[in-house]
Scaffold this active site. Structure first.
Site, PDB file in Angstrom:
ATOM      1  N   THR A 127      -9.322  -4.377  10.088  1.00 26.39           N
ATOM      2  CA  THR A 127      -9.160  -5.781   9.713  1.00 26.39           C
ATOM      3  C   THR A 127      -8.509  -6.642  10.637  1.00 26.39           C
ATOM      4  O   THR A 127      -7.618  -6.290  11.593  1.00 26.39           O
ATOM      5  CB  THR A 127      -8.322  -5.420   8.322  1.00 26.39           C
ATOM      6  OG1 THR A 127      -7.609  -6.698   8.072  1.00 26.39           O
ATOM      7  CG2 THR A 127      -6.998  -4.589   8.667  1.00 26.39           C
ATOM      8  N   ASP A 128      -8.556  -7.728  10.295  1.00 28.06           N
ATOM      9  CA  ASP A 128      -8.029  -8.823  11.344  1.00 28.06           C
ATOM     10  C   ASP A 128      -6.587  -8.780  10.971  1.00 28.06           C
ATOM     11  O   ASP A 128      -5.648  -9.362  12.026  1.00 28.06           O
ATOM     12  CB  ASP A 128      -8.454 -10.237  11.009  1.00 28.06           C
ATOM     13  CG  ASP A 128      -8.285 -10.842   9.560  1.00 28.06           C
ATOM     14  OD1 ASP A 128      -7.668  -9.880   8.765  1.00 28.06           O
ATOM     15  OD2 ASP A 128      -8.629 -11.877   9.371  1.00 28.06           O
ATOM     16  N   GLU A 129      -5.939  -8.213   9.958  1.00 28.06           N
ATOM     17  CA  GLU A 129      -4.605  -8.268   9.719  1.00 28.06           C
ATOM     18  C   GLU A 129      -3.840  -7.037  10.836  1.00 28.06           C
ATOM     19  O   GLU A 129      -2.422  -7.317  10.796  1.00 28.06           O
ATOM     20  CB  GLU A 129      -4.244  -7.687   8.261  1.00 28.06           C
ATOM     21  CG  GLU A 129      -5.003  -8.574   7.207  1.00 28.06           C
ATOM     22  CD  GLU A 129      -4.439  -8.468   5.842  1.00 28.06           C
ATOM     23  OE1 GLU A 129      -3.177  -7.971   5.767  1.00 28.06           O
ATOM     24  OE2 GLU A 129      -5.202  -8.359   4.814  1.00 28.06           O
TER      25      GLU A 129
HETATM   26  P1  NAD Z   1     -11.332  -0.973  -2.130  1.00 27.50           P
HETATM   27  O1  NAD Z   1      -9.779  -0.909  -2.239  1.00 27.50           O
HETATM   28  O2  NAD Z   1     -11.981  -1.949  -2.822  1.00 27.50           O
HETATM   29  O3  NAD Z   1     -11.855   0.457  -1.782  1.00 27.50           O
HETATM   30  C1  NAD Z   1     -11.345   1.158  -0.991  1.00 27.50           C
HETATM   31  C2  NAD Z   1     -12.274   2.455  -1.592  1.00 27.50           C
HETATM   32  O4  NAD Z   1     -11.705   3.829  -0.993  1.00 27.50           O
HETATM   33  C3  NAD Z   1     -12.126   3.205  -3.130  1.00 27.50           C
HETATM   34  O5  NAD Z   1     -13.252   3.232  -3.609  1.00 27.50           O
HETATM   35  C4  NAD Z   1     -11.153   4.046  -3.196  1.00 27.50           C
HETATM   36  O6  NAD Z   1     -11.584   4.938  -4.193  1.00 27.50           O
HETATM   37  C5  NAD Z   1     -11.292   4.815  -1.751  1.00 27.50           C
HETATM   38  N1  NAD Z   1     -10.274   5.609  -1.385  1.00 27.50           N
HETATM   39  C6  NAD Z   1      -8.838   5.079  -1.515  1.00 27.50           C
HETATM   40  N2  NAD Z   1      -8.250   6.386  -0.885  1.00 27.50           N
HETATM   41  C7  NAD Z   1      -9.110   7.157  -0.565  1.00 27.50           C
HETATM   42  C8  NAD Z   1      -8.703   8.578  -0.104  1.00 27.50           C
HETATM   43  N3  NAD Z   1      -7.490   9.076   0.111  1.00 27.50           N
HETATM   44  N4  NAD Z   1      -9.787   9.420   0.126  1.00 27.50           N
HETATM   45  C9  NAD Z   1     -10.981   8.833  -0.020  1.00 27.50           C
HETATM   46  N5  NAD Z   1     -11.401   7.659  -0.761  1.00 27.50           N
HETATM   47  C10 NAD Z   1     -10.220   7.029  -0.983  1.00 27.50           C
HETATM   48  O7  NAD Z   1     -11.336  -1.728  -0.484  1.00 27.50           O
HETATM   49  P2  NAD Z   1     -12.243  -2.584   0.179  1.00 27.50           P
HETATM   50  O8  NAD Z   1     -11.851  -4.051   0.035  1.00 27.50           O
HETATM   51  O9  NAD Z   1     -13.642  -2.255  -0.184  1.00 27.50           O
HETATM   52  O10 NAD Z   1     -12.002  -2.210   1.932  1.00 27.50           O
HETATM   53  C11 NAD Z   1     -12.722  -1.625   2.545  1.00 27.50           C
HETATM   54  C12 NAD Z   1     -12.430  -1.282   3.803  1.00 27.50           C
HETATM   55  O11 NAD Z   1     -12.565  -2.694   4.264  1.00 27.50           O
HETATM   56  C13 NAD Z   1     -10.837  -0.527   4.176  1.00 27.50           C
HETATM   57  O12 NAD Z   1     -10.659   0.091   5.092  1.00 27.50           O
HETATM   58  C14 NAD Z   1     -10.254  -2.072   4.167  1.00 27.50           C
HETATM   59  O13 NAD Z   1      -8.973  -1.907   5.260  1.00 27.50           O
HETATM   60  C15 NAD Z   1     -11.193  -2.770   5.047  1.00 27.50           C
HETATM   61  N6  NAD Z   1     -11.184  -4.270   5.240  1.00 27.50           N
HETATM   62  C16 NAD Z   1     -11.167  -4.879   3.598  1.00 27.50           C
HETATM   63  C17 NAD Z   1     -11.088  -6.380   3.855  1.00 27.50           C
HETATM   64  C18 NAD Z   1     -11.086  -6.894   2.589  1.00 27.50           C
HETATM   65  O14 NAD Z   1     -11.162  -8.321   2.675  1.00 27.50           O
HETATM   66  N7  NAD Z   1     -11.232  -6.616   1.278  1.00 27.50           N
HETATM   67  C19 NAD Z   1     -10.738  -7.101   5.169  1.00 27.50           C
HETATM   68  C20 NAD Z   1     -10.810  -6.526   6.120  1.00 27.50           C
HETATM   69  C21 NAD Z   1     -10.946  -4.934   6.134  1.00 27.50           C
END
Ligand code: NAD
Length: 334
Positions: A127-129
């Protein structure tokens, strides 16, 4: 090609799986996908429809930090796309331990298993964060990591662990860092789905502080396409920023949502600011554009209108989540 997708039942991971199995990426047309997901509050089996019964998809319930299950699912994989994470900043402020366990220890467990099984390539989604709050300019991939929230710190830690396995063990790791995603199937705790579902429920939109924090918005389809490009043609050990090119204040975003939902400006309620709230994120994503030909395709206003329509038409997806999780829902999150 066999692809292990961790966190494949979450917002972005499930969109990636649906794109792969739906034939949206030519190079992955013959892919067999294994999803490893803990099915936390954010992981929804219904996000993987209509593919749950598809023989090309295997879904394993398990945690990325569990070496036994990770070892089992890693066997025979050609590639790993690692989405699994605790992803909600507000929850990390309330309690960060789960973030360190899943994001840091989980990534460590995953890269060690990928190394042991000779997996061809691992894309680590970040992430950009991790770059922290930028007063001006945009962060390119060499910008220092200055994460401020426990969530961002755990993601920065996981990036470094993944990259260290490239340097130390020559594992082909590629890291992507993207800006704020939006689109369908996003859990209604993050700004855009929270705002839309609040309005659909007749409730106001809580807005942190003065509402002038700036985020760069990226449609989830563009993000997943960027990840696929990195998987297909990225270079080992490299970081690729994936930006959306639409920087807006949170107030601007909520005002757009109000207009799309035909609601009045009174439906915004200013609330006390989030602790340590980053003021501005901004990504320089020229590297992925110049090296891999990536450019976002979704215009924000159209993508947002589609997203509003999806939540309006799919109450059966989000209403039970808000009821089931209401006591647990933090007021906001971006
Ligand atoms: P989300 O919270 O919707 O989904 C996360 C998924 O991971 C869920 O299905 C959850 O059940 C699973 N999970 C959580 N803990 C787990 C574990 N210990 N073992 C296995 N599975 C596990 O998140 P998202 O928004 O889909 O984000 C996905 C990725 O993208 C993350 O790594 C996040 O840091 C990154 N990201 C997200 C954004 C955003 O805007 N949503 C932006 C930048 C980066």
């Amino acid at each position: 090609m066999r692809i292990l997708v961790t966190g494949g039942a979450g917002f972005i991971g499930s969109r990636y799986v649906r794109a792969v199995l739906g034939g949206e990426y030519e190079s992955a047309a013959d892919a067999l996908v294994t999803v490893l997901d803990a099915f936390t509050y954010a992981g929804r089996p219904e996000n993987l429809e209509p593919y749950m019964a598809d023989p090309r998809l295997r879904v394993v319930r398990g945690r990325v930090e569990d070496p036994v299950v990770v070892d089992e699912v890693m066997r025979g994989q050609d590639a790993v796309v690692h989405f699994a994470a605790e992803s909600h900043v507000d929850r990390s402020i309330t309690s960060g331990t789960e973030f360190t366990r899943t994001n840091v220890l989980g990534t460590q467990t995953l890269v060690e298993a990928a190394q042991r099984h000779g997996v061809g390539v691992l894309v680590h989604v970040s992430t950009d964060e991790t770059y922290g709050s930028l007063p001006s300019g945009s962060a390119d991939e060499r910008y220092p990591l200055r994460p401020n929230s426990p969530y961002a710190a755990s993601k920065a830690g996981s990036d470094l662990i993944a990259l260290a396995h490239h340097r130390t063990h020559s594992l082909d790791v590629r890291v992507t860092r993207c800006s704020n995603n939006y689109g369908s199937h996003q859990f209604p705790e993050k700004l855009i789905p929270l705002a839309i579902t609040n309005l659909l429920d007749g409730r106001r939109i809580p807005l942190y502080g003065d509402g002038l924090n700036i985020r760069d918005w990226l449609h989830v389809d563009d993000h997943c396409r960027g990840i696929q490009l990195v998987l297909e043609r990225g270079r080992p050990g490299e970081i690729y920023n994936i930006g959306g090119g639409t920087e807006l204040t949170n107030r601007d975003v909520t005002q757009l949502i109000l207009r799309l939902c035909e609601e009045s400006p009174d439906m915004i309620e200013y609330v006390a600011d989030r602790k340590g709230h980053d003021r501005r994120y901004s990504l320089d994503w020229r590297k992925i554009r110049d090296e891999l030909g990536y450019t976002p395709r979704q215009d924000f206003t159209t993508g947002l209108a589609d997203t509003v329509r999806w939540y309006t038409d799919n109450r059966s997806w989000w209403e039970p989540l808000r009821r089931r999780d209401r006591a647990d829902l933090t007021p906001l999150g971006y």
